[in-house]
Scaffold this motif. Sequence first.
Motif, PDB file in Angstrom:
ATOM      1  N   GLY A  21       0.809  -1.211   0.000  1.00  0.00           N
ATOM      2  CA  GLY A  21       0.000   0.000   0.000  1.00  0.00           C
ATOM      3  C   GLY A  21       0.836   1.251   0.000  1.00  0.00           C
ATOM      4  N   MET A  22       1.966   1.233   0.701  1.00  0.00           N
ATOM      5  CA  MET A  22       2.863   2.388   0.681  1.00  0.00           C
ATOM      6  C   MET A  22       3.442   2.578  -0.721  1.00  0.00           C
ATOM      7  N   GLY A  23       3.828   1.485  -1.337  1.00  0.00           N
ATOM      8  CA  GLY A  23       4.387   1.571  -2.681  1.00  0.00           C
ATOM      9  C   GLY A  23       3.384   2.065  -3.701  1.00  0.00           C
ATOM     10  N   LEU A  24       2.090   1.805  -3.464  1.00  0.00           N
ATOM     11  CA  LEU A  24       1.056   2.259  -4.387  1.00  0.00           C
ATOM     12  C   LEU A  24       0.962   3.784  -4.465  1.00  0.00           C
ATOM     13  N   THR A  25       1.502   4.470  -3.461  1.00  0.00           N
ATOM     14  CA  THR A  25       1.439   5.940  -3.446  1.00  0.00           C
ATOM     15  C   THR A  25       2.639   6.577  -4.138  1.00  0.00           C
ATOM     16  N   LEU A  26       3.581   5.769  -4.584  1.00  0.00           N
ATOM     17  CA  LEU A  26       4.868   6.299  -5.062  1.00  0.00           C
ATOM     18  C   LEU A  26       5.069   6.123  -6.566  1.00  0.00           C
ATOM     19  N   THR A  27       5.821   7.063  -7.119  1.00  0.00           N
ATOM     20  CA  THR A  27       6.382   6.919  -8.463  1.00  0.00           C
ATOM     21  C   THR A  27       7.863   7.233  -8.366  1.00  0.00           C
ATOM     22  N   VAL A  28       8.600   6.867  -9.379  1.00  0.00           N
ATOM     23  CA  VAL A  28      10.042   7.151  -9.370  1.00  0.00           C
ATOM     24  C   VAL A  28      10.294   8.645  -9.267  1.00  0.00           C
ATOM     25  N   ARG A  29       9.415   9.445  -9.855  1.00  0.00           N
ATOM     26  CA  ARG A  29       9.606  10.898  -9.818  1.00  0.00           C
ATOM     27  C   ARG A  29       9.526  11.461  -8.412  1.00  0.00           C
ATOM     28  N   ILE A 160       1.913   0.536 -13.840  1.00  0.00           N
ATOM     29  CA  ILE A 160       1.161  -0.193 -14.862  1.00  0.00           C
ATOM     30  C   ILE A 160      -0.286   0.288 -14.933  1.00  0.00           C
ATOM     31  N   SER A 161      -0.906   0.490 -13.753  1.00  0.00           N
ATOM     32  CA  SER A 161      -2.321   0.875 -13.730  1.00  0.00           C
ATOM     33  C   SER A 161      -2.593   1.821 -12.561  1.00  0.00           C
ATOM     34  N   PRO A 162      -2.455   3.125 -12.763  1.00  0.00           N
ATOM     35  CA  PRO A 162      -2.700   4.100 -11.690  1.00  0.00           C
ATOM     36  C   PRO A 162      -4.103   4.006 -11.100  1.00  0.00           C
ATOM     37  N   ALA A 163      -5.106   3.703 -11.927  1.00  0.00           N
ATOM     38  CA  ALA A 163      -6.484   3.614 -11.436  1.00  0.00           C
ATOM     39  C   ALA A 163      -6.635   2.469 -10.441  1.00  0.00           C
ATOM     40  N   VAL A 164      -6.062   1.325 -10.766  1.00  0.00           N
ATOM     41  CA  VAL A 164      -6.103   0.172  -9.857  1.00  0.00           C
ATOM     42  C   VAL A 164      -5.356   0.494  -8.570  1.00  0.00           C
ATOM     43  N   ALA A 165      -4.222   1.169  -8.694  1.00  0.00           N
ATOM     44  CA  ALA A 165      -3.430   1.528  -7.519  1.00  0.00           C
ATOM     45  C   ALA A 165      -4.215   2.431  -6.577  1.00  0.00           C
ATOM     46  N   THR A 166      -4.955   3.377  -7.122  1.00  0.00           N
ATOM     47  CA  THR A 166      -5.745   4.296  -6.296  1.00  0.00           C
ATOM     48  C   THR A 166      -6.808   3.542  -5.505  1.00  0.00           C
ATOM     49  N   LYS A 167      -7.485   2.603  -6.162  1.00  0.00           N
ATOM     50  CA  LYS A 167      -8.513   1.814  -5.479  1.00  0.00           C
ATOM     51  C   LYS A 167      -7.892   0.916  -4.407  1.00  0.00           C
ATOM     52  N   GLU A 169      -5.108   1.339  -2.791  1.00  0.00           N
ATOM     53  CA  GLU A 169      -4.499   2.117  -1.717  1.00  0.00           C
ATOM     54  C   GLU A 169      -5.482   2.325  -0.562  1.00  0.00           C
ATOM     55  N   LYS A 170      -6.728   2.646  -0.891  1.00  0.00           N
ATOM     56  CA  LYS A 170      -7.732   2.878   0.147  1.00  0.00           C
ATOM     57  C   LYS A 170      -8.024   1.596   0.927  1.00  0.00           C
ATOM     58  N   LEU A 171      -8.108   0.474   0.223  1.00  0.00           N
ATOM     59  CA  LEU A 171      -8.384  -0.797   0.883  1.00  0.00           C
ATOM     60  C   LEU A 171      -7.249  -1.206   1.800  1.00  0.00           C
ATOM     61  N   VAL A 172      -6.016  -1.010   1.339  1.00  0.00           N
ATOM     62  CA  VAL A 172      -4.855  -1.399   2.128  1.00  0.00           C
ATOM     63  C   VAL A 172      -4.745  -0.550   3.388  1.00  0.00           C
ATOM     64  N   SER A 173      -5.096   0.733   3.307  1.00  0.00           N
ATOM     65  CA  SER A 173      -5.046   1.609   4.478  1.00  0.00           C
ATOM     66  C   SER A 173      -5.994   1.119   5.565  1.00  0.00           C
ATOM     67  N   VAL A 174      -7.212   0.753   5.168  1.00  0.00           N
ATOM     68  CA  VAL A 174      -8.187   0.215   6.127  1.00  0.00           C
ATOM     69  C   VAL A 174      -7.705  -1.114   6.689  1.00  0.00           C
ATOM     70  N   PHE A 175      -7.147  -1.955   5.820  1.00  0.00           N
ATOM     71  CA  PHE A 175      -6.616  -3.247   6.243  1.00  0.00           C
ATOM     72  C   PHE A 175      -5.515  -3.074   7.284  1.00  0.00           C
TER      73      PHE A 175
END
Length: 294
Positions: A21-29, A160-167, A169-175
């Motif tokens: 979930g932490m990695g889902l918030t990151l990009t190389v930039r 690969i898929s920013p939209a999937v990552a956004t969804k 991320e929210k689930l992982v935070s609650v988890f």
Amino acid sequence: MEQGPLIGLGLPIALFFIMIGMGLTLTVRDFRAVVLAPRAVIYGAVAQILIMPVVAFGLVGLLGLAPALAVGLVLIAACPGGTTSNLFAFIGRGDLALSIILTVLASLITIGTLPLFINFAMERYMDASARVVLPVLRTVVTLVVIILVPVAIGMAIRRISPAVATKMEKLVSVFGLVVLIGVIAAVVISVGDQVGTLLRAAGPAAALLNIAGILIGYGGSRLVGLRRPAAFTVAVELGIKNGTLGLMIALTLLNSPEISVPAAVYGLMMFAFGFLLLGASRLMGIGGEKDAAA
């Protein structure tokens, strides 16, 4: 105490997914912030990795904690910020990019520093007969597997898929929140009749460590020239720690519910202090000030 599969296997697996979930918030930039805003990143990282454990050693001496609680306090102090700190930084109108970078950077560096601080604390506070040596190599490998690998997986998913990552991320935070609460409950059950005594003994130390982290984070940041959003963010990073990581180390690598108590108590208290920080951020109008953290 022998841990069941829920703790011995389930907790590391849960932490693995939390770190994805932490990695889902990151990009190389995002890592350009390390170069573009070195003052905030350097101070925040040093405060998390070095200053907070030193504060914990000082509190142990001041409060005269029992050996297991002393080790546990150093353990939670040496842990990096948790994924929840990113949420608090966002709600409090801090510098979200700085929060994410500090969380990831500290997590990576503590792969090496955590075993050193914990072993030093055990040598200092525990008798030879009661001492459990944390295996450095095994710990480093474990932390690489549950921190570095899942963060990379999360970043790959986002790329690969920013939209999937956004969804996700929210689930992982609650988890992550559910896991933390569940493990804390398991710790309370594990220590049995000692829970009241341990909580009374660890409560003041955990509270003082949390307050110290917030003051060092905000006050120190202002002293080194950071503006309010960055200072608030560093305070959040020092106050909202990765309690799940601390519990995982105490319960699986050290196999000690007693050592895990400060992490469990801190894991509860940090939310109260976090909400107080959010209130303070609103009163100070932190979100209205542009950051000049470089």
